[in-house]
Write a protein that holds these residues in place. Structure first.
Motif, PDB file in Angstrom:
ATOM      1  N   UNK A   1      -0.179 -31.107   4.493  1.00 28.69           N
ATOM      2  CA  UNK A   1       1.007 -31.418   3.686  1.00 28.69           C
ATOM      3  C   UNK A   1       1.667 -30.208   3.043  1.00 28.69           C
ATOM      4  N   UNK A   2       0.925 -29.118   2.846  1.00 32.75           N
ATOM      5  CA  UNK A   2       1.499 -27.957   2.177  1.00 32.75           C
ATOM      6  C   UNK A   2       2.107 -26.956   3.165  1.00 32.75           C
ATOM      7  N   UNK A   3       1.951 -27.215   4.467  1.00 34.46           N
ATOM      8  CA  UNK A   3       2.509 -26.312   5.470  1.00 34.46           C
ATOM      9  C   UNK A   3       3.410 -27.052   6.448  1.00 34.46           C
ATOM     10  N   UNK A   4       3.572 -28.343   6.259  1.00 41.64           N
ATOM     11  CA  UNK A   4       4.356 -29.154   7.177  1.00 41.64           C
ATOM     12  C   UNK A   4       5.181 -30.145   6.351  1.00 41.64           C
ATOM     13  N   UNK A   5       6.483 -29.960   6.326  1.00 41.44           N
ATOM     14  CA  UNK A   5       7.346 -30.791   5.497  1.00 41.44           C
ATOM     15  C   UNK A   5       7.275 -32.256   5.889  1.00 41.44           C
ATOM     16  N   UNK A   6       7.191 -32.539   7.178  1.00 43.20           N
ATOM     17  CA  UNK A   6       7.127 -33.933   7.610  1.00 43.20           C
ATOM     18  C   UNK A   6       5.827 -34.587   7.175  1.00 43.20           C
ATOM     19  N   UNK A   7       4.717 -33.859   7.274  1.00 43.10           N
ATOM     20  CA  UNK A   7       3.443 -34.397   6.806  1.00 43.10           C
ATOM     21  C   UNK A   7       3.503 -34.698   5.312  1.00 43.10           C
ATOM     22  N   UNK A   8       4.104 -33.796   4.555  1.00 44.72           N
ATOM     23  CA  UNK A   8       4.242 -34.001   3.116  1.00 44.72           C
ATOM     24  C   UNK A   8       5.067 -35.250   2.833  1.00 44.72           C
ATOM     25  N   UNK A   9       6.177 -35.393   3.570  1.00 43.93           N
ATOM     26  CA  UNK A   9       7.024 -36.567   3.383  1.00 43.93           C
ATOM     27  C   UNK A   9       6.289 -37.848   3.745  1.00 43.93           C
ATOM     28  N   UNK A  10       5.456 -37.790   4.778  1.00 45.91           N
ATOM     29  CA  UNK A  10       4.688 -38.969   5.187  1.00 45.91           C
ATOM     30  C   UNK A  10       3.729 -39.418   4.085  1.00 45.91           C
ATOM     31  N   UNK A  11       3.031 -38.456   3.487  1.00 47.75           N
ATOM     32  CA  UNK A  11       2.074 -38.803   2.427  1.00 47.75           C
ATOM     33  C   UNK A  11       2.806 -39.356   1.210  1.00 47.75           C
ATOM     34  N   UNK A  12       3.907 -38.711   0.848  1.00 47.72           N
ATOM     35  CA  UNK A  12       4.670 -39.200  -0.314  1.00 47.72           C
ATOM     36  C   UNK A  12       5.200 -40.604  -0.089  1.00 47.72           C
ATOM     37  N   UNK A  13       5.704 -40.861   1.106  1.00 45.74           N
ATOM     38  CA  UNK A  13       6.203 -42.200   1.411  1.00 45.74           C
ATOM     39  C   UNK A  13       5.082 -43.216   1.347  1.00 45.74           C
ATOM     40  N   UNK A  14       3.942 -42.839   1.888  1.00 51.85           N
ATOM     41  CA  UNK A  14       2.769 -43.718   1.870  1.00 51.85           C
ATOM     42  C   UNK A  14       2.362 -44.067   0.439  1.00 51.85           C
ATOM     43  N   UNK A  15       2.274 -43.047  -0.418  1.00 54.21           N
ATOM     44  CA  UNK A  15       1.865 -43.270  -1.800  1.00 54.21           C
ATOM     45  C   UNK A  15       2.933 -44.008  -2.593  1.00 54.21           C
ATOM     46  N   UNK A  16       4.178 -43.724  -2.314  1.00 53.10           N
ATOM     47  CA  UNK A  16       5.267 -44.272  -3.114  1.00 53.10           C
ATOM     48  C   UNK A  16       5.507 -45.751  -2.852  1.00 53.10           C
ATOM     49  N   UNK A  17       4.948 -46.268  -1.757  1.00 49.33           N
ATOM     50  CA  UNK A  17       5.126 -47.692  -1.462  1.00 49.33           C
ATOM     51  C   UNK A  17       4.280 -48.577  -2.382  1.00 49.33           C
ATOM     52  N   UNK A  18       3.296 -48.002  -3.018  1.00 48.84           N
ATOM     53  CA  UNK A  18       2.433 -48.762  -3.918  1.00 48.84           C
ATOM     54  C   UNK A  18       2.753 -48.373  -5.356  1.00 48.84           C
ATOM     55  N   UNK A  19       2.896 -49.380  -6.199  1.00 46.24           N
ATOM     56  CA  UNK A  19       3.328 -49.130  -7.576  1.00 46.24           C
ATOM     57  C   UNK A  19       2.369 -48.215  -8.318  1.00 46.24           C
ATOM     58  N   UNK A  20       1.065 -48.384  -8.109  1.00 47.58           N
ATOM     59  CA  UNK A  20       0.099 -47.617  -8.880  1.00 47.58           C
ATOM     60  C   UNK A  20      -0.031 -46.186  -8.372  1.00 47.58           C
ATOM     61  N   UNK A  21      -0.132 -46.012  -7.066  1.00 46.73           N
ATOM     62  CA  UNK A  21      -0.264 -44.656  -6.553  1.00 46.73           C
ATOM     63  C   UNK A  21       1.004 -43.851  -6.783  1.00 46.73           C
ATOM     64  N   UNK A  22       2.145 -44.515  -6.813  1.00 42.63           N
ATOM     65  CA  UNK A  22       3.403 -43.788  -6.999  1.00 42.63           C
ATOM     66  C   UNK A  22       3.475 -43.130  -8.364  1.00 42.63           C
ATOM     67  N   UNK A  23       2.792 -43.694  -9.358  1.00 44.31           N
ATOM     68  CA  UNK A  23       2.832 -43.125 -10.705  1.00 44.31           C
ATOM     69  C   UNK A  23       2.339 -41.691 -10.745  1.00 44.31           C
ATOM     70  N   UNK A  24       1.419 -41.360  -9.838  1.00 43.22           N
ATOM     71  CA  UNK A  24       0.791 -40.043  -9.881  1.00 43.22           C
ATOM     72  C   UNK A  24       1.669 -38.949  -9.290  1.00 43.22           C
ATOM     73  N   UNK A  25       2.712 -39.326  -8.559  1.00 48.45           N
ATOM     74  CA  UNK A  25       3.509 -38.317  -7.851  1.00 48.45           C
ATOM     75  C   UNK A  25       4.967 -38.289  -8.275  1.00 48.45           C
ATOM     76  N   UNK A  26       5.292 -38.953  -9.371  1.00 47.61           N
ATOM     77  CA  UNK A  26       6.675 -38.918  -9.846  1.00 47.61           C
ATOM     78  C   UNK A  26       6.733 -39.310 -11.316  1.00 47.61           C
TER      79      UNK A  26
END
Length: 592
Positions: free
Chosen positions: A370-395
Motif C-alpha cells: 500500500x505504501x508503494x502502489x497507489x492502487x493497492x492503497x486505494x483498495x485497502x482504503x475502500x475496503x476499510x471505508x465500507x464498514x462504519x467501525x473500520x472507517x473511523x480509524x482512517x478518516x
C-alpha cells in the motif's frame, strides 16, 4: 445484483466488489459515548484476479513494511518472584481477596456529571464521594499508602509517588481515573445486577466502573502491595496519577501540571493509561492492540441568525430551513481517507497481513504494497471505508449531536444553532477539520444569500467570510472545544519491546500456558489508534512514550462499559495485576 459471496455468506474481496470489513471491525477505546466493536475477518479468496502484484517480487519485498512484533519479555527477577505471580494468577484465596477489594471500589458511586462546576474548592460537597473512595483505598491498601507519598491535587486528584533509589532514572507513570459514567434512572430496571452492587458470580464482577476503569486503578494498588510483600524495592521511581473527571473531558485534572512542576518536561520514562482493546481473535490470530496514538477532538458551532416575525407570514426559508440544508451539506461532504504509516492503524493491519491465518491473499498483498502502489492503497482504503467501525480509524468523523432553535409555535425562529463533534484524523489537524465545516457553511450561505463569519481555531477575533448582501441573515462558525491529534508513540524501540513483550509473557506463559506453550501460535501485540481521548491528552509534555492499554480477556466495550450491565470477566483483572507486577520490574532493570 447481489455481490459474490463465499460459503459463509461473506462478500469476497475483489477489485470489482469489496464490501466492508463485514467480519472485522476496528475497535477503538471509549470516551464519553463513543463505542466500537470487533469481529473476525475471514479469508475470502477470489480466483478472478491473479495474485501476482504489479511490482516485481524483489521490489515489493524491499518496500514492504514489517509488523513491529516482539518476543516474550520477562524481567530478570522473574524466577525470584515467580511464586507471587502464580499466586496472583491461580490462588483462590488471592482471587477472593481481590474480588472483595474490587467490590468495595465499584460499590462507591463516583459518577461525574456534565454540569459539575469547574471550581472544585468552592463546591466541595458536590465532590465528597471522592473522599469516600479515597478512604476505601486507604483501608484496603495500607501497605501501598505506607510506602508511597500521596499528593492531593485540586482537592481530589491523586498523585502517589513510590520513590526509587536511583534518581537519575526517569519515573514510570501509571494512570487511571476514579470517576465513572452516571446511571440513567430510566435504565435501572434493565440492570440484571445493581449498577453499584459489585455482584460476583464466580466468573464475572458486575457494576459501573468494573471495566472503565476502576479495575485498572485497583490493579496498580494490588500489584504494588504484592511487590512490597515480596521484598521488591524500586530503583526507578513509580508515579501513580488518578484524575476524577475523565468522563467529562478532564478540565479539573491538574495532576499533569503538578507532576511537570515536580519533575520537569519530558521527565517520565513512559505513561500507561487505560485502553479499549485487550485481547481479541482477528482472522484466526490472537491480537492485543495497544493505543499508541489518539485522534484529535473538535466541537464546532454553526449558527444562523435572521429576522423573526409572525409565522402567518413566513419567509420562503426560515433559519431552521436553512439549517436543514446545511445539515444535508455537511453529512454529504465526507472527510478523505488515509492509509499511511503515520497512523498506528497501518501497522495493526500490517501485523494482520503477516500473521492472520484466514486473511484473503489479495487483501494481504494490497496491505503490504500500500505504501508503494497507489492502487493497492486505494483498495485497502475502500475496503476499510465500507464498514462504519473500520472507517473511523482512517478518516476524521463528523457527528451532528446538538441542535436547537425557535421558541414558539407561531413565531419565526431568530436563532438556530447546530453543534457538530469531529474526531480528527492523525493525518489532519483541527484547523483542517474546521475549514471543511466552514466550506460547507459557505456553500449554504451563498445559496441563500446570507452573510458568513468565522472564528478560526487559535484566533481571538471573528473574520467576515461573506458580507451579507441583504439583511436576510448571517451564519457564524466557531470552535467550542479543540484538541489536536496526539503525538504517536514509536513501536520500534526498547520501550515498546518491554511493554509488548510483557503482554506476550502474561498472556502466553502465565494466563494461557496450555494454549500457547506447545504450539506455534502467539499473541501478536500491535500499535493501534484510539478514536476517543483519555486523560493522556494532558500528559503529552511529560513523555514521548504513551501506551493506552488495559490487559485482560475482553475489550472493555464488550463488557458494556458506559452501558447497561457493565461487567468484567475477573480473569482480566488478575491478568492486569500480573502485567503491572512484571512491567514495574522490567523497566526497573534498564537504563533510560
Amino acid at each position: 445484483m447481489d455481490s459474490e459471496k463465499n460459503s459463509s455468506g461473506i462478500p469476497l474481496y475483489t477489485r470489482k466488489n469489496r464490501k466492508g470489513l463485514s467480519s472485522y471491525a476496528w475497535l477503538g477505546f471509549v470516551l464519553v459515548a463513543l463505542v466500537a466493536s470487533a469481529t473476525v475477518l475471514q479469508q475470502c479468496y477470489s480466483p478472478d484476479r491473479a495474485i501476482a502484484g504489479r511490482l516485481g517480487k524483489a521490489g515489493a519485498a524491499a518496500a514492504q513494511p514489517k509488523c513491529p512484533s516482539v518476543g516474550i519479555h520477562r524481567p530478570e527477577t522473574y524466577d525470584t518472584y515467580k511464586k507471587t505471580l502464580d499466586k496472583i494468577m491461580n490462588d483462590e484465596g488471592f482471587r477472593n481477596e481481590s474480588v472483595s477489594k474490587m467490590q468495595h471500589a465499584v460499590r462507591i458511586d463516583t459518577s461525574s456529571f456534565d454540569d459539575l462546576p469547574l471550581d472544585v474548592g468552592s463546591n466541595l460537597p458536590l465532590f465528597e464521594h471522592f473522599d469516600v473512595f479515597l478512604d476505601s483505598l486507604r483501608k484496603d491498601f495500607p501497605l501501598f499508602h505506607e510506602h508511597t507519598e500521596l499528593h492531593k491535587v485540586n482537592h481530589h486528584g491523586l498523585v502517589y509517588i513510590w520513590q526509587g533509589s536511583d534518581e537519575s532514572l526517569k519515573p514510570l507513570l501509571l494512570m487511571a481515573h476514579q470517576d465513572v459514567v452516571p446511571i440513567s434512572e430510566d435504565s435501572l430496571a434493565k440492570w440484571e445486577h445493581g449498577p453499584f452492587s459489585g455482584d460476583y458470580d464466580g466468573k464475572y464482577l458486575y457494576g459501573r466502573g468494573s471495566g472503565d476503569c476502576k479495575n485498572l486503578l485497583i490493579s496498580h494498588f494490588e500489584a504494588v502491595e504484592e511487590l512490597i510483600k515480596a521484598g521488591f524495592k524500586p530503583k526507578r521511581t513509580v508515579v501513580f496519577s488518578y484524575g476524577f473527571d475523565e468522563e467529562i473531558l478532564g478540565p479539573r485534572n491538574k495532576n499533569a501540571e503538578f507532576i511537570e512542576e515536580l519533575y520537569g518536561a519530558k521527565s517520565m520514562y513512559a505513561v500507561m493509561d487505560e485502553g479499549g482493546v485487550s485481547m481479541m481473535e482477528i482472522s484466526g490470530t490472537t491480537m492485543a492492540v495497544v493505543g499508541t496514538g489518539e485522534k484529535g477532538y473538535l466541537d464546532v458551532s454553526l449558527s444562523i441568525q435572521k429576522k423573526g416575525g409572525h409565522s402567518s407570514v413566513p419567509q420562503d426559508h426560515t433559519a431552521i430551513g436553512m439549517m436543514g440544508s446545511l445539515i444535508v451539506e455537511i453529512e454529504n461532504d465526507k472527510f478523505p481517507t488515509y492509509f499511511v504509516e503515520k497512523n498506528p492503524t497501518f501497522y495493526q493491519y500490517v501485523c494482520l497481513a503477516e500473521h492472520a491465518v484466514d486473511i484473503d491473499p489479495l487483501l494481504k498483498q494490497d496491505i503490504l504494497n500500500s505504501q508503494i502502489d497507489e492502487q493497492a492503497n486505494a483498495n485497502v482504503r475502500e475496503f476499510m471505508n465500507r464498514d462504519r467501525f473500520t472507517s473511523y480509524a482512517i478518516k476524521s468523523t463528523q457527528a451532528l449531536d446538538v441542535i436547537h432553535g425557535g421558541v414558539k409555535y407561531n413565531a419565526l425562529p431568530e436563532f438556530v444553532e447546530l453543534v457538530v463533534n469531529s474526531r480528527v484524523a492523525v493525518e489532519e489537524s483541527v484547523t483542517f477539520a474546521f475549514k471543511k465545516f466552514l466550506k460547507d457553511a459557505e456553500t449554504i450561505a451563498r445559496q441563500y444569500n446570507i452573510g458568513l463569519s468565522a472564528q478560526f481555531p487559535y484566533s481571538n477575533g471573528t473574520e467576515v467570510v461573506i458580507l451579507p448582501a441583504t439583511d436576510v441573515g448571517i451564519m457564524t462558525v466557531k470552535p467550542i472545544t479543540i484538541l489536536e491529534p496526539s503525538p504517536v508513540t514509536a513501536a520500534n524501540d526498547m520501550h515498546w519491546k518491554i511493554f509488548a513483550g510483557t503482554a506476550r509473557h502474561v498472556y502466553e506463559e502465565l494466563a494461557y500456558p496450555d494454549r500457547f506453550n506447545n504450539s506455534d501460535e502467539q499473541v501478536v501485540v500491535t500499535p493501534g489508534l484510539g478514536t476517543g481521548n483519555t486523560d493522556t491528552k494532558l500528559y503529552w509534555n511529560l513523555t514521548d512514550h504513551i501506551y493506552r492499554y488495559r490487559p485482560g480477556v475482553l475489550p472493555s466495550v464488550n463488557g458494556n462499559s458506559h452501558g447497561i450491565n457493565e461487567y468484567i470477566e475477573f480473569d482480566s483483572h488478575l491478568q492486569c495485576i500480573a502485567f503491572i507486577f512484571e512491567y514495574i520490574q522490567s523497566v526497573d532493570e534498564i537504563q533510560d
